[in-house]
Write a protein that holds these residues in place. Structure first.
Motif, PDB file in Angstrom:
ATOM      1  N   GLY A 745       2.043 -31.004  78.880  1.00 27.36           N
ATOM      2  CA  GLY A 745       0.828 -30.366  79.354  1.00 27.36           C
ATOM      3  C   GLY A 745       1.031 -29.476  80.546  1.00 27.36           C
ATOM      4  N   ILE A 746       2.244 -29.246  80.960  1.00 28.46           N
ATOM      5  CA  ILE A 746       2.543 -28.412  82.126  1.00 28.46           C
ATOM      6  C   ILE A 746       2.883 -27.002  81.656  1.00 28.46           C
ATOM      7  CG2 ILE A 746       4.073 -28.093  84.104  1.00 28.46           C
ATOM      8  CD1 ILE A 746       4.408 -31.072  84.239  1.00 28.46           C
ATOM      9  N   VAL A 747       2.302 -26.033  82.317  1.00 23.36           N
ATOM     10  CA  VAL A 747       2.564 -24.626  82.019  1.00 23.36           C
ATOM     11  C   VAL A 747       3.070 -23.960  83.291  1.00 23.36           C
ATOM     12  CG1 VAL A 747       0.832 -24.493  80.185  1.00 23.36           C
ATOM     13  CG2 VAL A 747       0.173 -23.993  82.557  1.00 23.36           C
ATOM     14  N   ARG A 748       3.668 -22.793  83.140  1.00 22.82           N
ATOM     15  CA  ARG A 748       4.119 -22.059  84.317  1.00 22.82           C
ATOM     16  C   ARG A 748       3.825 -20.585  84.144  1.00 22.82           C
ATOM     17  NH1 ARG A 748       7.439 -21.015  80.346  1.00 22.82           N
ATOM     18  NH2 ARG A 748       9.688 -21.155  80.584  1.00 22.82           N
ATOM     19  N   THR A 749       3.611 -19.931  85.268  1.00 25.25           N
ATOM     20  CA  THR A 749       3.225 -18.522  85.303  1.00 25.25           C
ATOM     21  C   THR A 749       4.275 -17.719  86.046  1.00 25.25           C
ATOM     22  OG1 THR A 749       0.880 -19.151  85.342  1.00 25.25           O
ATOM     23  CG2 THR A 749       1.416 -16.901  85.988  1.00 25.25           C
ATOM     24  N   TRP A 750       4.638 -16.593  85.454  1.00 24.47           N
ATOM     25  CA  TRP A 750       5.612 -15.680  86.083  1.00 24.47           C
ATOM     26  C   TRP A 750       4.894 -14.903  87.183  1.00 24.47           C
ATOM     27  CZ3 TRP A 750      10.701 -14.500  83.900  1.00 24.47           C
ATOM     28  CH2 TRP A 750      11.411 -13.524  84.629  1.00 24.47           C
ATOM     29  N   VAL A 751       5.418 -14.946  88.406  1.00 19.85           N
ATOM     30  CA  VAL A 751       4.797 -14.283  89.551  1.00 19.85           C
ATOM     31  C   VAL A 751       5.840 -13.384  90.213  1.00 19.85           C
ATOM     32  CG1 VAL A 751       3.607 -14.586  91.751  1.00 19.85           C
ATOM     33  CG2 VAL A 751       3.263 -16.245  89.907  1.00 19.85           C
ATOM     34  N   THR A 752       5.508 -12.101  90.374  1.00 21.41           N
ATOM     35  CA  THR A 752       6.389 -11.171  91.072  1.00 21.41           C
ATOM     36  C   THR A 752       5.937 -11.009  92.516  1.00 21.41           C
ATOM     37  OG1 THR A 752       5.111  -9.195  90.548  1.00 21.41           O
ATOM     38  CG2 THR A 752       6.717  -9.948  88.901  1.00 21.41           C
ATOM     39  N   ARG A 753       6.714 -10.276  93.307  1.00 22.98           N
ATOM     40  CA  ARG A 753       6.326  -9.981  94.686  1.00 22.98           C
ATOM     41  C   ARG A 753       5.273  -8.859  94.773  1.00 22.98           C
ATOM     42  NH1 ARG A 753       9.686 -12.304  98.508  1.00 22.98           N
ATOM     43  NH2 ARG A 753      10.559 -14.194  97.561  1.00 22.98           N
ATOM     44  N   GLU A 763       7.505  -6.508  86.109  1.00 22.19           N
ATOM     45  CA  GLU A 763       6.089  -6.224  86.344  1.00 22.19           C
ATOM     46  C   GLU A 763       5.283  -6.394  85.063  1.00 22.19           C
ATOM     47  OE1 GLU A 763       3.347  -2.673  88.362  1.00 22.19           O
ATOM     48  OE2 GLU A 763       5.499  -2.384  87.969  1.00 22.19           O
ATOM     49  N   ALA A 764       5.923  -6.157  83.912  1.00 20.74           N
ATOM     50  CA  ALA A 764       5.216  -6.265  82.634  1.00 20.74           C
ATOM     51  C   ALA A 764       4.882  -7.714  82.296  1.00 20.74           C
ATOM     52  CB  ALA A 764       6.057  -5.653  81.517  1.00 20.74           C
ATOM     53  N   VAL A 765       5.642  -8.685  82.802  1.00 22.57           N
ATOM     54  CA  VAL A 765       5.367 -10.098  82.493  1.00 22.57           C
ATOM     55  C   VAL A 765       4.692 -10.799  83.654  1.00 22.57           C
ATOM     56  CG1 VAL A 765       7.268 -10.273  80.849  1.00 22.57           C
ATOM     57  CG2 VAL A 765       7.677 -10.758  83.270  1.00 22.57           C
ATOM     58  N   ASP A 766       4.347 -10.060  84.705  1.00 20.21           N
ATOM     59  CA  ASP A 766       3.684 -10.680  85.856  1.00 20.21           C
ATOM     60  C   ASP A 766       2.355 -11.298  85.414  1.00 20.21           C
ATOM     61  OD1 ASP A 766       3.067 -11.392  88.472  1.00 20.21           O
ATOM     62  OD2 ASP A 766       2.027  -9.490  88.843  1.00 20.21           O
ATOM     63  N   GLY A 767       2.135 -12.570  85.757  1.00 19.44           N
ATOM     64  CA  GLY A 767       0.917 -13.279  85.389  1.00 19.44           C
ATOM     65  C   GLY A 767       0.955 -13.933  84.031  1.00 19.44           C
ATOM     66  N   THR A 768       2.038 -13.758  83.277  1.00 18.20           N
ATOM     67  CA  THR A 768       2.157 -14.393  81.959  1.00 18.20           C
ATOM     68  C   THR A 768       2.334 -15.888  82.122  1.00 18.20           C
ATOM     69  OG1 THR A 768       3.125 -12.380  81.053  1.00 18.20           O
ATOM     70  CG2 THR A 768       3.427 -14.416  79.792  1.00 18.20           C
ATOM     71  N   ILE A 797      19.949  -9.655  88.593  1.00 11.97           N
ATOM     72  CA  ILE A 797      20.570  -9.455  89.895  1.00 11.97           C
ATOM     73  C   ILE A 797      19.505  -9.110  90.946  1.00 11.97           C
ATOM     74  CG2 ILE A 797      21.060  -7.023  89.411  1.00 11.97           C
ATOM     75  CD1 ILE A 797      23.630  -7.378  91.067  1.00 11.97           C
ATOM     76  N   ASN A 798      19.570  -9.809  92.086  1.00 13.90           N
ATOM     77  CA  ASN A 798      18.643  -9.606  93.209  1.00 13.90           C
ATOM     78  C   ASN A 798      17.178  -9.805  92.801  1.00 13.90           C
ATOM     79  OD1 ASN A 798      20.753  -9.010  94.948  1.00 13.90           O
ATOM     80  ND2 ASN A 798      20.679  -6.819  94.482  1.00 13.90           N
ATOM     81  N   CYS A 799      16.932 -10.636  91.799  1.00 10.24           N
ATOM     82  CA  CYS A 799      15.559 -10.890  91.367  1.00 10.24           C
ATOM     83  C   CYS A 799      14.845 -11.782  92.382  1.00 10.24           C
ATOM     84  CB  CYS A 799      15.560 -11.546  89.983  1.00 10.24           C
ATOM     85  SG  CYS A 799      13.918 -11.977  89.388  1.00 10.24           S
ATOM     86  N   ARG A 800      13.592 -11.435  92.735  1.00 14.20           N
ATOM     87  CA  ARG A 800      12.815 -12.194  93.715  1.00 14.20           C
ATOM     88  C   ARG A 800      11.603 -12.863  93.094  1.00 14.20           C
ATOM     89  NH1 ARG A 800      10.640  -8.180  97.400  1.00 14.20           N
ATOM     90  NH2 ARG A 800      10.623  -6.883  95.533  1.00 14.20           N
ATOM     91  N   CYS A 801      11.497 -12.843  91.756  1.00 14.57           N
ATOM     92  CA  CYS A 801      10.351 -13.430  91.078  1.00 14.57           C
ATOM     93  C   CYS A 801      10.406 -14.955  91.138  1.00 14.57           C
ATOM     94  CB  CYS A 801      10.298 -12.965  89.616  1.00 14.57           C
ATOM     95  SG  CYS A 801      10.135 -11.175  89.429  1.00 14.57           S
ATOM     96  N   ARG A 802       9.221 -15.566  90.999  1.00 14.83           N
ATOM     97  CA  ARG A 802       9.113 -17.015  91.054  1.00 14.83           C
ATOM     98  C   ARG A 802       8.244 -17.490  89.882  1.00 14.83           C
ATOM     99  NH1 ARG A 802      12.610 -15.738  93.787  1.00 14.83           N
ATOM    100  NH2 ARG A 802      12.881 -15.982  96.038  1.00 14.83           N
ATOM    101  N   LEU A 803       8.273 -18.820  89.649  1.00 17.95           N
ATOM    102  CA  LEU A 803       7.416 -19.446  88.655  1.00 17.95           C
ATOM    103  C   LEU A 803       6.453 -20.404  89.361  1.00 17.95           C
ATOM    104  CD1 LEU A 803       9.863 -20.253  85.697  1.00 17.95           C
ATOM    105  CD2 LEU A 803       8.299 -18.312  85.922  1.00 17.95           C
TER     106      LEU A 803
END
Length: 812
Positions: A745-753, A763-768, A797-803
């Motif tokens: 039942g756990i989901v996660r969302t892609w969050v960019t800076r 940026e295209a998957v931000d909020g997915t 490389i040098n990715c700053r995105c989080r879940l």
């Protein structure tokens, strides 16, 4: 003929329908010890009885007892066989010593003690050695045992009165026939006889002896000495002749003068007077003639050929005149390696079947032989040079020198020249060596990065790659010679790293491995049958119900990645510093330079140089460093993963599931693989630079400077890149695995800076938002989390995105 009675019967058994051929012998004998060939006389193995015509009595009389060089060669080899004791043991150490030595064994009591009532073990071994060298048939040892089967006695049988009888049924030996002095023939069981011989290449029932090859030389030496002695005894030449006027001499006086020409050695050198013309007087000198000089030359050649056949240099027999100390030492070492040791092994191996244990071995104890210390001294000298260069530790040197190791932090460490900086062999040795730094994630002290290496921001972009790995080696060597301090410019080394990273980039996706894993997981979900699927759904429902409602979720922060990255960097930095010291020491090592053009001759007699290139792969040692990266990171990553898993489980109000450990292990393997990949790329680039560098310079200092420049320029970027990749894989992978184990039942969302540095694909998957274990579609590639090791390099490389993780149905 008693000893030949088995031959006709044997022939009749194997050829029953053929009439027996008339036995004929063709003996070729030149007076020496040459081979004798037989026509029509063969044994069951269809080989000639080559040893049957060997006259051992004549060999001993005219060879061993009369020719000084034959006697001296056999005596020299036999004395070593009698002087050195035999030892029995099992297992071998690195130095070739027995791990366990058997002090008391029945075989040792007869070989080292008393062989029989009339011979000691030393006397027995010397006679045995001489018989092997003199007898073409070999030597025969009769073994006597007690009622319990214990060896109590060894006897040497006369080789000319022993015949090995072949077994007509196909076995090797049926029995041995021994003829006593009284003419009685005894049949000896093969188990009671040890047949020792230097094997013949074609006849298994014959051996070989050096006297065969040296037979003509032995005969020439013996006969030339006899001729010289006979000539001296019968020579009537005086030392000189005085011719006088005999016109006034009577016949009686002339007879008296002629009597001066008497034969015999007692008149050698006398001056004789003869008559001449009226009033004349002359003197004739009858000194040495070419005949005597020819004898001396023949004797010298015979000596050289006889000693060469036995493999005994003249210096070993006691005459080292005309040789330097080093030449005499090398001759003695060659004698032991090529002649004496094989001869001793031939004797000792004959009794291997009497040890009673297959794991045991018997050999002569050569620990007191000074000549055999020559290679050990050379190995110790090379090890001492390697220790002084910092390539090996003091404990490693002591083990090679046969000394016990101290096994403390100072003796285990490598002391890198010329500053003698210690490099600990174990993390716990760092404090004792005085180089401990801040605690790592597990609370222990770890070595710190030496000053001057420089560190850059983990998120700083790498410099562009203007050229392939290695670049222009000549330019890099010139830069190293100038000893530039401009470490801020990436140079050719950084370009090699960037190029290696670019090579990894692929437009075809994360590869077949990641796709196969995703497909397998999806197929497994789809194929859960009937009751099993219901049970799984019920279990998952229980887990979902156990989750507290209204949670605000869990998000990995920058602090999590920064702490992980710093811990990994702290573990990798001293490892790379040690790499630089060890690779530099290997370049300077005598073993690495021997046979290459980088070897500096130590005088005109030094022949250790050459024109071969350096073995760069061995100097760099990529596989060893990758193993050390794996060991160094495993402990750090396990501690990091445990802390992240606990924080993740606590955020959802539950404990860490026991099943999460296996999932985390897979994520940690991904993280270690990423660090190993970066390290391999760095070492490959360094090897390329060194391989190209040695083609443009013959100065070893240039290559050393090239290594230091590469580590100054490339290592910080490699460490930062490897630390960042390993931290992302560890933290994100652990959170993903823990969330998946807690419940579906756990989901996660892609969050960019959400700034201007974010990639368009991210940026295209931000909020997915997707359930755990469901990969995100990023620019056509499935990614489990930001920085996924299976994704292309340009997406990680040098990715700053989080879940951001939360329970399904809770607000974001």
């Amino acid at each position: 003929m008693a000893r030949r009675r088995w031959l006709p019967a044997l022939r009749a058994r194997f050829t029953p329908d053929r009439p027996q051929d008339t036995e004929t012998k063709t003996v070729t004998w030149t007076g020496g010890y040459t081979s004798t060939s037989y026509a029509g006389t063969s044994n069951v193995w269809s080989t000639e009885g080559r040893a049957d015509g060997w006259d051992i009595g004549r060999v001993v009389t005219e060879g061993y007892e009369r020719v000084v060089w034959v006697y001296k060669a056999i005596d020299t080899m036999g004395k070593h066989a009698s002087r050195l004791p035999l030892e029995i043991g099992s297992g071998l150490t690195e130095d070739g010593e027995f791990e366990e030595v058997i002090e008391d064994h029945p075989l040792l009591r007869v070989l080292n003690g008393r062989a029989n009532p009339v011979e000691t073990g030393a006397q027995f071994r010397k006679r045995l050695s001489a018989q092997i060298l003199l007898s073409k048939r070999g030597a025969f040892v009769e073994i006597t045992r007690s009622n319990r089967g214990t060896i109590t006695r060894l006897d040497l049988l006369p080789p000319d009165r022993v015949i090995p009888v072949p077994d007509p049924r196909g076995e090797y030996i049926l029995h041995y026939e021994f003829t006593t002095l009284h003419g009685e023939v005894r049949e000896l069981d093969p188990e009671r006889v040890r047949w020792i011989r230097d094997p013949h290449p074609t006849d298994p029932f014959s051996g070989v002896t050096p006297l065969e090859a040296a037979g003509i030389s032995v005969e020439l030496d013996h006969l030339s000495r006899l001729y010289n002695v006979a000539f001296i005894k019968n020579d009537a030449r005086p030392g000189g002749i005085v011719a006088v006027d005999t016109t006034s001499l009577s016949d009686r006086e002339m007879d008296r003068l002629e009597a001066r020409f008497l034969p015999g050695s007692e008149f050698a050198g006398h001056v004789s007077v003869v008559g001449s013309g009226p009033g004349g007087m002359n003197y004739v000198d009858l000194a040495a003639r070419p005949r005597e000089m020819a004898y001396e030359h023949a004797a010298q050649n015979s000596k050289i050929e006889i000693l060469a056949a036995f493999g005994v240099p003249e210096s070993v027999t006691g005459n080292a005149s005309g040789r330097t100390f080093d030449n005499a030492e090398q001759e003695e070492y060659g004698f032991w390696i090529h002649t004496e040791l094989p001869h001793l092994e031939l004797i000792s191996n004959a009794f291997a079947s009497d040890l009673g244990d297959l794991d045991r071995a018997i050999r002569f104890d050569t620990s007191t032989v000074e000549a055999l210390e020559l290679p050990r001294r050379k190995r110790r000298a090379e090890a001492r040079e390697e220790w002084e260069a910092g390539l090996i530790s003091a404990d490693e040197y002591r083990r090679r020198a046969g000394l016990p190791a101290f096994n403390n932090p100072h003796t285990r460490a490598l002391w890198i020249s010329p500053q003698k900086a210690p490099v600990p062999a174990r993390p716990e040795d760092a404090a004792a060596l005085g180089i401990a730094g801040p605690g790592d994630a597990s609370g222990g002290n770890v070595p710190q990065l030496p000053p001057g290496t420089g560190q850059s921001s983990p998120n700083a972009p790498l410099p562009p790659s203007p050229e392939a790995a290695g670049g222009d080696a000549a330019a890099v060597v010139a830069q190293a010679r100038a000893e530039t301090d401009q470490v801020s410019a990436p140079g050719a080394a950084a370009a090699a790293v960037a190029s290696a990273r670019d090579d990894v980039t692929s437009s075809s996706g994360p590869g077949a491995a990641a796709a196969a894993v995703a497909d397998a997981r999806q197929e497994q979900e789809d194929r859960i049958p009937g009751d099993a699927a219901a049970a799984v759904a019920e279990a998952r429902g229980i887990q979902v119900k156990a989750l507290p409602g209204g949670t605000q979720g869990f998000e990995v922060t920058d602090d999590d990645f920064d702490r992980a990255e710093e811990a990994i960097r702290t573990a990798l930095a001293p490892l790379f510093a040690r790499q630089e010291g060890v690779i530099t020491a290997r370049l300077r090592s005598p073993r690495a330079r021997k046979g290459t053009r980088f070897w500096k001759d130590d005088g005109p007699t030094d022949t250790r140089g050459g024109d071969q290139p350096l073995d760069i792969e061995r100097i760099v040692g990529t596989d060893r460093w990758l193993e050390e990266v794996q060991v160094a990171l495993s402990r750090v990553l396990v501690g990091l993963a445990s802390a992240v898993a606990e924080r993740t489980a606590a955020a959802f109000g539950t404990a860490v599931p026991s099943s999460v450990r296996s999932l985390i292990t897979v994520r940690l393997l991904d993280a270690v693989a990423g660090a190993e990949k970066a390290t391999r790329s760095f070492l490959t680039s360094l090897a390329t630079l060194l391989a190209q560098g040695q083609t443009v310079t013959d100065d070893l200092d240039d290559l050393v400077a090239l290594v230091r420049t590469a580590f100054t320029d490339m290592a910080p970027h490699t460490i930062n890149g490897a630390s960042e990749a390993a931290a992302v894989a560890t933290v994100n992978g652990t959170v993903e695995a823990t969330a998946a184990a807690i419940g579906p039942g756990i989901v996660r969302t892609w969050v960019t800076r959400r700034d201007d540095r974010v990639r368009a694909a991210h940026e295209a998957v931000d909020g997915t938002t997707l359930p755990v274990n469901t990969p995100f579609d990023v620019d056509g590639f499935p990614m489990r989390f930001p920085g996924d090791q299976f994704a292309p390099l340009h997406l990680t490389i040098n990715c700053r995105c989080r879940l951001r993780y939360r329970t399904e149905g809770d607000p974001q």
